[in-house]
Write an enzyme that holds these catalytic residues in place. Structure first.
Site, PDB file in Angstrom:
ATOM      1  CB  SER A 132      -0.906   0.019   1.239  1.00 35.82           C
ATOM      2  OG  SER A 132      -1.421   1.327   1.408  1.00 35.82           O
ATOM      3  CG  HIS A 175      -3.794  -1.660  -1.764  1.00 36.26           C
ATOM      4  ND1 HIS A 175      -4.908  -2.421  -2.086  1.00 36.26           N
ATOM      5  CD2 HIS A 175      -4.187  -0.840  -0.757  1.00 36.26           C
ATOM      6  CE1 HIS A 175      -5.915  -2.078  -1.302  1.00 36.26           C
ATOM      7  NE2 HIS A 175      -5.513  -1.109  -0.489  1.00 36.26           N
ATOM      8  CG  ASP A 178      -5.040   2.294   0.734  1.00 35.50           C
ATOM      9  OD1 ASP A 178      -6.031   1.552   0.564  1.00 35.50           O
ATOM     10  OD2 ASP A 178      -3.994   1.917   1.276  1.00 35.50           O
ATOM     11  CG  MET A 235      -8.339   7.155   2.163  1.00 36.24           C
ATOM     12  SD  MET A 235      -7.358   7.284   3.669  1.00 36.24           S
ATOM     13  CE  MET A 235      -6.783   5.591   3.820  1.00 36.24           C
ATOM     14  CG  HIS A 276      -9.211   0.071  -0.751  1.00 34.35           C
ATOM     15  ND1 HIS A 276      -8.650  -0.123   0.503  1.00 34.35           N
ATOM     16  CD2 HIS A 276     -10.555   0.024  -0.569  1.00 34.35           C
ATOM     17  CE1 HIS A 276      -9.612  -0.269   1.394  1.00 34.35           C
ATOM     18  NE2 HIS A 276     -10.775  -0.187   0.776  1.00 34.35           N
ATOM     19  CG  MET A 284     -11.207   3.145   1.606  1.00 36.54           C
ATOM     20  SD  MET A 284      -9.713   3.141   2.625  1.00 36.54           S
ATOM     21  CE  MET A 284      -8.484   3.352   1.342  1.00 36.54           C
ATOM     22  CG  MET A 344     -11.792  -2.945   4.732  1.00 36.42           C
ATOM     23  SD  MET A 344     -10.281  -2.575   3.819  1.00 36.42           S
ATOM     24  CE  MET A 344      -9.335  -1.619   5.024  1.00 36.42           C
ATOM     25  CG  ASP A 356      -6.198  -2.837   2.970  1.00 32.73           C
ATOM     26  OD1 ASP A 356      -5.158  -2.535   3.570  1.00 32.73           O
ATOM     27  OD2 ASP A 356      -6.805  -2.050   2.207  1.00 32.73           O
TER      28      ASP A 356
HETATM   29  C1  DX5 Z   1      -6.593   1.523   5.390  1.00 37.81           C
HETATM   30  C2  DX5 Z   1      -6.039   1.219   4.022  1.00 37.81           C
HETATM   31  C3  DX5 Z   1      -4.938   0.245   4.046  1.00 37.81           C
HETATM   32  C4  DX5 Z   1      -3.734   0.715   4.791  1.00 37.81           C
HETATM   33  C5  DX5 Z   1      -2.915  -0.461   5.206  1.00 37.81           C
HETATM   34  O1  DX5 Z   1      -7.574   2.467   5.284  1.00 37.81           O
HETATM   35  O2  DX5 Z   1      -7.051   0.724   3.193  1.00 37.81           O
HETATM   36  O3  DX5 Z   1      -4.582  -0.175   2.730  1.00 37.81           O
HETATM   37  O4  DX5 Z   1      -2.946   1.578   4.045  1.00 37.81           O
HETATM   38  O5  DX5 Z   1      -1.878   0.037   5.959  1.00 37.81           O
HETATM   39  P1  DX5 Z   1      -1.156  -0.833   7.086  1.00 37.81           P
HETATM   40  O6  DX5 Z   1      -0.569  -2.015   6.385  1.00 37.81           O
HETATM   41  O7  DX5 Z   1      -0.157   0.110   7.622  1.00 37.81           O
HETATM   42  O8  DX5 Z   1      -2.217  -1.241   8.063  1.00 37.81           O
HETATM   43 ZN    ZN Z   2      -6.487  -0.314   1.186  1.00 33.66          ZN
END
Ligand code: DX5
Ligand code: ZN
Length: 229
Positions: free
Chosen positions: A17, A41, A43, A45, A74, A76, A144, A182
């Site tokens: 990630s 990956h 992320d 947001m 991903h 979010m 998750m 994840d």
């Molecule tokens: C959380 C994300 C994850 C996160 C994982 O909201 O979707 O992908 O970055 O990070 P670690 O491995 O540090 O928990």
């Molecule tokens: Zn993620």
């Protein structure tokens, strides 16, 4: 832009990630871990579905020339319908939407029509029953193992019951579905997740906050393979 091949369904894959990488040096971060990882990956947001803001299509576009790996985005975000096309155009290979945002059948159809590989994500407290109606229409189920929004949180072992249920269902029905986890994945929790039935492991801080991200990724891969039944 053509969609990159995700690789064989069900194989153990490590997806670093980039949320945990230095945003000022993302290209070198993905290149550094490339030999020991399979996907990238991303992320995304929006400060609405989750209380944090990260990155979007322009970053996917900028990073695209530096990696030949499958870009696993991903989302979010509360309104994925509005942005799926922009992610596809930017170079996303797969997009995962959260079941909690609703409108799931239509989002899956939209992503499919764009030629994306399609994922569906569920938060730790979302029951397996909420995703079962869609399992035949998706390529990846993301369960998750932390509440989304931030990297560096602790793995929630209680989600493994749901991972086990999902693995049982996938195997019983013969669905071509990757099962991704994840949040809080490291060399200790990776085998817990693969033992429960997960095959795609996202790891952020355990890779990029490590002194040697490449070694960390290799250790997570080895641990994940050791946990496989
Ligand atoms: C959380 C994300 C994850 C996160 C994982 O909201 O979707 O992908 O970055 O990070 P670690 O491995 O540090 O928990
Ligand atoms: Zn993620």
């Amino acid at each position: 832009m053509d969609t990159l091949d995700a690789g064989p369904v069900g194989a153990v894959r490590i997806a670093p990630s980039i949320l945990a990488a230095d945003f000022g040096a993302l290209a070198s971060a993905v290149r550094l871990v490339d030999p020991q990882t399979d996907w990238v990956h991303v992320d995304v947001m929006d400060g609405h579905f989750v209380p944090n803001i990260s990155i979007g299509p322009p970053v996917v576009h900028s990073l695209r020339p530096y990696s030949q790996r499958f870009f696993d985005c991903h989302l979010m975000i509360s309104d994925p319908a509005r942005y799926l096309e922009a992610f596809k155009k930017a170079g996303a290979d797969g997009c995962t939407v959260h079941v909690e945002v609703g409108n799931t059948a239509s989002l899956i159809a939209d992503a499919r029509a764009l030629g994306l590989r399609v994922g569906l994500a569920a938060n730790p407290d979302t029951p397996f029953d909420d995703v079962t109606p869609f399992l035949g229409d998706i390529d990846l189920l993301l369960l998750m193992t932390v509440f989304p929004g931030f990297g560096g949180q602790s793995f929630m072992p209680e989600v493994m019951d749901k991972v086990g249920l999902a693995r049982k269902e996938i195997d019983a029905t013969g669905l071509a579905l990757d099962l991704e986890v994840d949040g809080g994945i490291d060399r200790v929790t990776a085998p817990v997740a693969t033992r429960a039935g997960a095959n795609v492991l996202v790891a952020g801080s355990a890779i990029f906050a490590h002194a040697s991200p490449l070694d960390a990724a290799e250790a997570i891969r080895e641990a994940a393979l050791a946990g496989r039944r």
